[in-house]
Design a protein around this motif. Structure first.
Motif, short mmCIF file in Angstrom:
data_model
loop_
_atom_site.label_atom_id
_atom_site.label_comp_id
_atom_site.label_asym_id
_atom_site.label_seq_id
_atom_site.Cartn_x
_atom_site.Cartn_y
_atom_site.Cartn_z
N ALA A 312 0.84 -1.21 0.00
CA ALA A 312 0.00 0.00 0.00
C ALA A 312 0.87 1.26 0.00
O ALA A 312 0.68 2.17 0.82
N LEU A 313 1.84 1.32 -0.90
CA LEU A 313 2.58 2.56 -1.13
C LEU A 313 1.58 3.57 -1.71
O LEU A 313 0.65 3.17 -2.44
N SER A 314 1.77 4.86 -1.46
CA SER A 314 0.81 5.87 -1.94
C SER A 314 0.57 5.76 -3.44
O SER A 314 -0.57 5.81 -3.90
N GLU A 315 1.67 5.59 -4.19
CA GLU A 315 1.52 5.54 -5.64
C GLU A 315 0.67 4.33 -6.08
O GLU A 315 -0.13 4.41 -7.01
N ALA A 316 0.86 3.23 -5.39
CA ALA A 316 0.08 2.03 -5.71
C ALA A 316 -1.38 2.26 -5.36
O ALA A 316 -2.29 1.88 -6.11
N LEU A 317 -1.63 2.93 -4.25
CA LEU A 317 -3.02 3.22 -3.86
C LEU A 317 -3.70 4.12 -4.88
O LEU A 317 -4.87 3.92 -5.21
N GLU A 318 -2.95 5.10 -5.39
CA GLU A 318 -3.53 5.97 -6.45
C GLU A 318 -3.91 5.10 -7.65
O GLU A 318 -4.95 5.31 -8.27
N ASN A 319 -3.06 4.13 -7.96
CA ASN A 319 -3.36 3.24 -9.08
C ASN A 319 -4.59 2.37 -8.82
O ASN A 319 -5.38 2.13 -9.73
N VAL A 320 -4.73 1.92 -7.59
CA VAL A 320 -5.91 1.11 -7.26
C VAL A 320 -7.16 1.99 -7.40
O VAL A 320 -8.17 1.57 -7.97
N ILE A 321 -7.06 3.22 -6.93
CA ILE A 321 -8.20 4.15 -7.04
C ILE A 321 -8.57 4.36 -8.52
O ILE A 321 -9.73 4.31 -8.91
N ASN A 322 -7.54 4.56 -9.35
CA ASN A 322 -7.78 4.78 -10.80
C ASN A 322 -8.09 3.51 -11.58
O ASN A 322 -8.33 3.57 -12.78
N GLY A 323 -7.94 2.37 -10.94
CA GLY A 323 -8.19 1.11 -11.63
C GLY A 323 -7.00 0.59 -12.41
O GLY A 323 -7.09 -0.42 -13.11
N THR A 324 -5.84 1.24 -12.28
CA THR A 324 -4.66 0.76 -13.02
C THR A 324 -3.88 -0.29 -12.22
O THR A 324 -2.87 -0.82 -12.70
N MET A 325 -4.34 -0.58 -11.01
CA MET A 325 -3.90 -1.78 -10.30
C MET A 325 -5.16 -2.42 -9.74
O MET A 325 -6.09 -1.72 -9.33
N THR A 326 -5.21 -3.75 -9.74
CA THR A 326 -6.41 -4.44 -9.27
C THR A 326 -6.54 -4.31 -7.75
O THR A 326 -7.64 -4.14 -7.22
N GLY A 327 -5.42 -4.41 -7.07
CA GLY A 327 -5.46 -4.30 -5.61
C GLY A 327 -4.08 -4.37 -5.01
O GLY A 327 -3.09 -4.67 -5.69
N THR A 328 -4.02 -4.08 -3.70
CA THR A 328 -2.77 -4.24 -2.96
C THR A 328 -3.14 -4.68 -1.54
O THR A 328 -4.32 -4.89 -1.24
N VAL A 329 -2.14 -4.86 -0.70
CA VAL A 329 -2.38 -5.28 0.68
C VAL A 329 -1.59 -4.32 1.57
O VAL A 329 -0.40 -4.12 1.35
N PHE A 330 -2.28 -3.72 2.52
CA PHE A 330 -1.62 -2.75 3.41
C PHE A 330 -0.71 -3.50 4.39
O PHE A 330 -1.16 -4.31 5.18
N ASN A 331 0.58 -3.20 4.27
CA ASN A 331 1.61 -3.74 5.16
C ASN A 331 1.81 -2.63 6.19
O ASN A 331 2.49 -1.64 5.91
N ASP A 332 1.22 -2.77 7.34
CA ASP A 332 1.06 -1.64 8.27
C ASP A 332 2.38 -1.23 8.94
O ASP A 332 2.74 -1.75 10.00
N HIS A 333 3.04 -0.26 8.32
CA HIS A 333 4.33 0.17 8.88
C HIS A 333 4.15 0.97 10.16
O HIS A 333 5.07 1.09 10.95
N PHE A 334 2.93 1.52 10.36
CA PHE A 334 2.70 2.25 11.62
C PHE A 334 2.70 1.25 12.78
O PHE A 334 3.45 1.40 13.72
N SER A 335 1.85 0.24 12.64
CA SER A 335 1.74 -0.68 13.78
C SER A 335 3.05 -1.45 13.99
O SER A 335 3.47 -1.67 15.12
N GLN A 336 3.73 -1.81 12.89
CA GLN A 336 4.98 -2.56 13.07
C GLN A 336 6.07 -1.70 13.73
O GLN A 336 6.79 -2.16 14.62
#
Ligand code: GAL
Length: 377
Positions: A312-336
């Motif tokens: 879930a890098l920001s750029e990948a999330l923008e792509n998911v929003i635009n439909g240019t990536m099907t999906g991603t998985v948030f690897n929670d760097h805050f909690s880790q």
């Protein structure tokens, strides 16, 4: 000298075999994560009470020592600064440590430059300098035994992050009651989520060439890394568990890197053309490279090909929003990163830690991508 030559040969052989990985048995060797996850899932009221008591005790101890945290020296070893995800992780780790009372000048974060010898030298320097606690993201998880022996031998508590040492190594911490723990998520979950996002599209949509199978390309992180091994295995397992037939067209090592993934996927698309239906990338940096190759080949994600990553890098999330990536998985760097800092504090206060501290991944599709972007930005 001789030893070094042997390990270079072994590493080379490993990379070569992974490069021809389709159908290869890439079974990972630890399962502590699942055990930890199961334990977490079965928490009952008594356990809740115990956890609350422990947390209260920890909080009290932290309060008692917080004045002193400013004087404590923290050494942080990162396997490679140029890694996008570990950059988010270390930035958050530093600011959280400061928010908890450590002073910036006592936090030293070093770049292992993806070289274990360099990192081992950095650990030696931290020990010589007399740091109070070490947080280590090993270059090679297989070096954990040597690292642990050095650090424990010097009487310094140790928090491993991101690259999980194997089960045998974790057992030693437990058996010897050492102040050593691992903080990370169970990579099997991220792989499963990737596969499930594809399954949720339905076989009719995914089987674009109509051969009754899902024809896929896999782009792996570095072969020694358990995250890469599990994501590769469990993403495909999710398809098989749904009763789908799969066909691996290409399985190559992209070392978590965008440029390497771009080349791998460009080659696969050149070779297999419209037969490539899904591209699985073990992380988002590589998915971004894959997307460049997909777009250059004139293909359209969501229409004639599907693409998933992890982090879930920001750029990948923008792509998911635009439909240019099907999906991603948030690897929670805050909690880790927060858990890693909290674990370090617990060692300094004497509260101690379990030897495995887990966290959850979150599936990200178009439905919750904006929400996730708001969270990470
Ligand atoms: C993974 C992450 C990758 C890379 C790797 C480094 O958890 O998804 O992007 O940062 O860690 O070990």
């Amino acid at each position: 000298m001789k030893k070094k030559v042997v390990s270079v040969i072994l590493a080379t052989a490993m990379v070569a075999s992974m490069a021809m990985g389709c159908g290869g048995n890439n079974t990972a060797s630890t399962n502590n994560g699942a055990a930890a996850a199961d334990n977490g899932a079965t928490t009952d009221n008594a356990a809740d009470d115990a956890a609350t008591e422990a947390a209260d005790a920890g909080a009290a101890a932290t309060e008692a020592v917080s004045g002193d945290l400013a004087d404590k020296k923290v050494g942080v070893c990162i396997y490679q600064f140029s890694d996008n995800f570990m950059t988010l992780f270390r930035t958050e780790l530093e600011s959280y440590l400061i928010s908890q009372g450590f002073s910036q000048e006592n936090i030293t974060i070093v770049d292992g430059a993806n070289d274990q010898a360099t990192q081992t030298g950095q650990i030696d320097s931290f020990i010589a300098e007399g740091v109070d606690v070490l947080i280590i993201n090993p270059v090679n998880s297989s070096s954990a035994e040597t690292i642990t022996d050095k650090v424990v031998g010097a009487g310094i508590p140790l928090v491993y992050i991101n690259r999980e040492p194997d089960e045998t190594e974790q057992q030693r911490w437990e058996d010897n009651n050492w102040d050593v723990t691992y903080v990370g998520c169970d990579a099997r979950q991220s792989g499963t989520f990737q596969g499930e996002m594809i399954v949720d599209l339905g076989l009719d949509a995914v089987d674009l060439n109509g051969n009754g199978k899902v024809d896929y390309v896999m782009v792996e992180g570095d072969p020694e890394n358990i995250d890469a091994q599990y994501r590769t295995e469990y993403s495909i397992k999710a398809l098989e568990d749904a009763g789908w037939e799969v066909n691996c067209l290409s399985d190559q090592v992209g070392n978590w890197a965008q440029d390497q993934a771009q080349t791998i996927v460009a080659n696969a698309l050149g070779q297999y053309g419209t037969d490539v239906e899904v591209v699985f990338c073990n992380n988002d940096a590589m998915a971004l490279g894959a997307l460049q190759a997909i777009q250059s080949a004139g293909r359209t994600v969501g229409t004639d090909i599907y693409l998933v990553g992890v982090d879930a890098l920001s750029e990948a999330l923008e792509n998911v929003i635009n439909g240019t990536m099907t999906g991603t998985v948030f690897n929670d760097h805050f909690s880790q990163s927060h858990s890693a800092a909290d674990a370090a504090i617990n060692y300094l206060t004497g509260a101690g830690n379990e030897h495995y501290i887990g966290c959850d991944y979150i599936k990200v599709t178009q439905e919750n991508a904006q929400e996730t972007l708001d969270l990470v930005k």
